[in-house]
Scaffold this motif. Structure first.
Motif, PDB file in Angstrom:
ATOM      1  N   ASP A 203       0.833  -1.208   0.000  1.00 31.01           N
ATOM      2  CA  ASP A 203       0.000   0.000   0.000  1.00 31.01           C
ATOM      3  C   ASP A 203       0.867   1.257   0.000  1.00 31.01           C
ATOM      4  O   ASP A 203       0.582   2.231  -0.710  1.00 31.01           O
ATOM      5  CB  ASP A 203      -0.915   0.007   1.224  1.00 31.01           C
TER       6      ASP A 203
ATOM      7  N   SER B 213       2.392   1.741  -3.437  1.00 28.55           N
ATOM      8  CA  SER B 213       1.394   2.192  -4.404  1.00 28.55           C
ATOM      9  C   SER B 213       1.162   3.696  -4.278  1.00 28.55           C
ATOM     10  O   SER B 213       1.100   4.417  -5.285  1.00 28.55           O
ATOM     11  CB  SER B 213       0.078   1.433  -4.184  1.00 28.55           C
ATOM     12  N   GLN B 214       1.065   4.168  -3.049  1.00 21.30           N
ATOM     13  CA  GLN B 214       0.871   5.606  -2.840  1.00 21.30           C
ATOM     14  C   GLN B 214       2.115   6.400  -3.215  1.00 21.30           C
ATOM     15  O   GLN B 214       2.014   7.515  -3.724  1.00 21.30           O
ATOM     16  CB  GLN B 214       0.489   5.885  -1.389  1.00 21.30           C
TER      17      GLN B 214
ATOM     18  N   SER C 163       2.018   7.076  -6.927  1.00 22.47           N
ATOM     19  CA  SER C 163       1.109   8.182  -7.262  1.00 22.47           C
ATOM     20  C   SER C 163       1.706   9.519  -6.857  1.00 22.47           C
ATOM     21  O   SER C 163       1.599  10.508  -7.585  1.00 22.47           O
ATOM     22  CB  SER C 163      -0.239   7.983  -6.562  1.00 22.47           C
ATOM     23  N   LEU C 164       2.333   9.526  -5.702  1.00 19.42           N
ATOM     24  CA  LEU C 164       2.937  10.759  -5.203  1.00 19.42           C
ATOM     25  C   LEU C 164       4.093  11.195  -6.095  1.00 19.42           C
ATOM     26  O   LEU C 164       4.272  12.389  -6.361  1.00 19.42           O
ATOM     27  CB  LEU C 164       3.440  10.539  -3.773  1.00 19.42           C
TER      28      LEU C 164
ATOM     29  N   SER D 198      -1.851  16.230  -4.036  1.00 23.41           N
ATOM     30  CA  SER D 198      -1.233  14.902  -4.175  1.00 23.41           C
ATOM     31  C   SER D 198      -0.675  14.427  -2.841  1.00 23.41           C
ATOM     32  O   SER D 198      -0.807  13.255  -2.473  1.00 23.41           O
ATOM     33  CB  SER D 198      -0.101  14.954  -5.208  1.00 23.41           C
TER      34      SER D 198
ATOM     35  N   THR E 253      -3.479  13.422  -0.481  1.00 23.26           N
ATOM     36  CA  THR E 253      -4.012  12.096  -0.828  1.00 23.26           C
ATOM     37  C   THR E 253      -3.124  10.986  -0.290  1.00 23.26           C
ATOM     38  O   THR E 253      -3.596   9.904   0.077  1.00 23.26           O
ATOM     39  CB  THR E 253      -4.129  11.958  -2.356  1.00 23.26           C
ATOM     40  N   ALA E 254      -1.824  11.255  -0.213  1.00 21.58           N
ATOM     41  CA  ALA E 254      -0.864  10.250   0.263  1.00 21.58           C
ATOM     42  C   ALA E 254      -0.969  10.010   1.759  1.00 21.58           C
ATOM     43  O   ALA E 254      -0.248   9.184   2.305  1.00 21.58           O
ATOM     44  CB  ALA E 254       0.559  10.675  -0.089  1.00 21.58           C
TER      45      ALA E 254
ATOM     46  N   SER F 161      -3.704   8.919   3.289  1.00 26.78           N
ATOM     47  CA  SER F 161      -4.915   8.140   3.550  1.00 26.78           C
ATOM     48  C   SER F 161      -4.663   6.823   4.267  1.00 26.78           C
ATOM     49  O   SER F 161      -5.581   6.046   4.464  1.00 26.78           O
ATOM     50  CB  SER F 161      -5.651   7.874   2.229  1.00 26.78           C
TER      51      SER F 161
END
Length: 424
Positions: free
Chosen positions: A213, A216-217, A220-221, A236, A239-240, A242
């Motif tokens: 997890d 994955s973040q 995206s970051l 961004s 969101t990281a 979460s």
């Protein structure tokens, strides 16, 4: 005559507006007029109209105690206010990132890097990474000029590794040797590979779900923070965040509770911070250390004066506030056993017995808070007489201050008595 009246009216209006300015009002009690103007103008120059955002006023209010405690210059204070504003836009509270102020206020970081390092501090704290390991790791990577993305990724590897039972201190050494220093500008695959290698990633083991997890973040970051738009990259980073619930689960892990996976023997020595895992000390007879010779303490403290500040340090090459108190009390001439005194300030606040500020003696520990949460300890010093204490300041190094200075009085939290008796 009318022109004189008009000029007078403008001057009065200017003065009224100046003193009605909440930003200036916050600063004027602690800084000279020129310093206040410099801070205000610098913040406005960097934030423009956003400098009137109520968040900026609140951040300024929270920053002032830290600025005074750390002895920061006006330009540095302005930079700190601006960077903390970006931290707030990324969804973090001031109290979640403030612990890094002593080290970050000495760094020239971009706004993005400042926010990413603040998130590193917030997450490693939430996940229960040992503070002494976290601090030395951060000092080391900043000295090596890692960017904020690599620092955050390294922190998340520490968290993932802790969750599967890898000793944090040794894992930190692996991360330092494996990770790219400029992860934001490198292909994400380099960070991904280093992360997996550092923690002996095994996708078949469900204890590595948190690692998946986090990776994955991070992917995206890595993409999201490349945007030049303030709203885009702060979003961004927000969101990281979460995975807070999973980080809490990692924080509940105690090394030793997890089953062994067989990779422990492959983790290289020496550990990152050898002095925090010392050999079992020779504990003296109680009477030998519980009676303090204040002259010995003064000799020890005088030898530390002028030592530069280094976050996570415990030596005369560089030391932080709790490192100084730890090293001074456990000096052979003072003699407190290392198992009695924790390495970090929060632990030291539980040593010995409570004593009031009015009854301090040499050898007592004294604690302060620059945080909006006044019960949170952010600084510790070592009392050397009923009037003075020694401490490690991030800008002045190890110094001696008067206990009666107003700022220290206003920010006093508690004090602890380590010794049962003090002799001259």
């Amino acid at each position: 005559m009318n022109r004189i009246v008009l000029i007078f009216f403008i001057l009065v209006l200017f003065q009224t507006n100046l003193f009605a300015d909440p930003f200036s009002d916050l600063l004027k009690d602690d800084f000279e007029a020129g310093q206040t103007l410099l801070i205000k103008n610098s913040v406005f120059q960097k934030l423009g109209g956003k400098s009137k955002d109520p968040k900026v006023i609140e951040i300024t209010k929270n920053t002032i105690p830290w600025a005074i405690m750390e002895g920061l210059a006006p330009e540095t204070i302005a930079d700190l206010i601006v960077n903390q504003y970006y931290v707030s836009l990324s969804g973090m509270r001031f109290t979640e990132s403030e612990d890094a102020i002593p080290i970050l206020s000495k760094q020239k970081l971009s706004e993005k890097d400042f926010v990413l390092v603040s998130l590193f501090v917030k997450e490693t704290d939430q996940a229960g990474i040992r503070e002494e390991v976290r601090n030395v790791f951060l000092s080391t990577v900043l000295k090596s000029r890692w960017d904020g993305f690599s620092i955050l990724a390294g922190g998340r590897a520490l968290i993932a590794g802790k969750y599967v039972g890898i000793p944090e201190n040794r894992l930190a050494s692996r991360i330092l040797s494996l990770f790219p220093t400029k992860g934001a500008n490198s292909a994400f695959e380099k960070t991904d590979s280093a992360f997996r290698q550092a923690i002996f990633f095994n996708p078949a083991n469900d204890r590595y779900t948190l690692a998946s997890d986090l990776l994955s973040q991070l992917r995206s970051l890595h993409s999201g923070t490349k945007s030049k738009s303030l709203d885009s990259w702060t979003s961004s980073i927000a969101t990281a965040r979460s995975l807070d619930g999973s980080l809490n689960s990692a924080g509940d892990v105690v090394i030793g509770d997890r089953p062994k996976f067989g990779f422990e023997e492959n983790i290289p020595e020496p550990p990152l911070v050898p002095e925090i895992e010392p050999d079992a000390p020779v504990i003296p007879v109680k009477a030998e250390w519980e009676v303090l010779q204040s002259s010995n303490l003064n000799k020890v403290v005088r030898e530390w004066l002028g030592t530069p500040y280094y976050w996570g340090g415990t030596s005369k090459k560089g030391v932080d506030c709790s490192g100084f108190t730890f090293s001074s009390l456990t000096d052979a001439r003072v003699g407190v056993p290392t198992k009695i005194v924790p390495r970090v300030g929060n632990g030291q606040a539980k040593v010995g017995n409570n004593v009031s500020r009015e009854n301090l003696k040499a050898g007592d520990l004294i604690f302060f808070s620059a945080s909006p949460n006044q019960s949170k300890i952010t600084h510790v010093g070592l009392v050397i007489s009923d009037k003075e204490f020694a401490h490690a300041s991030s800008t002045r190094g190890v110094v001696i201050d008067k206990i009666s200075i107003k700022w220290w009085v206003d920010r006093y939290v508690t004090s602890r008595r380590v010794f049962k008796k003090v002799n001259p």
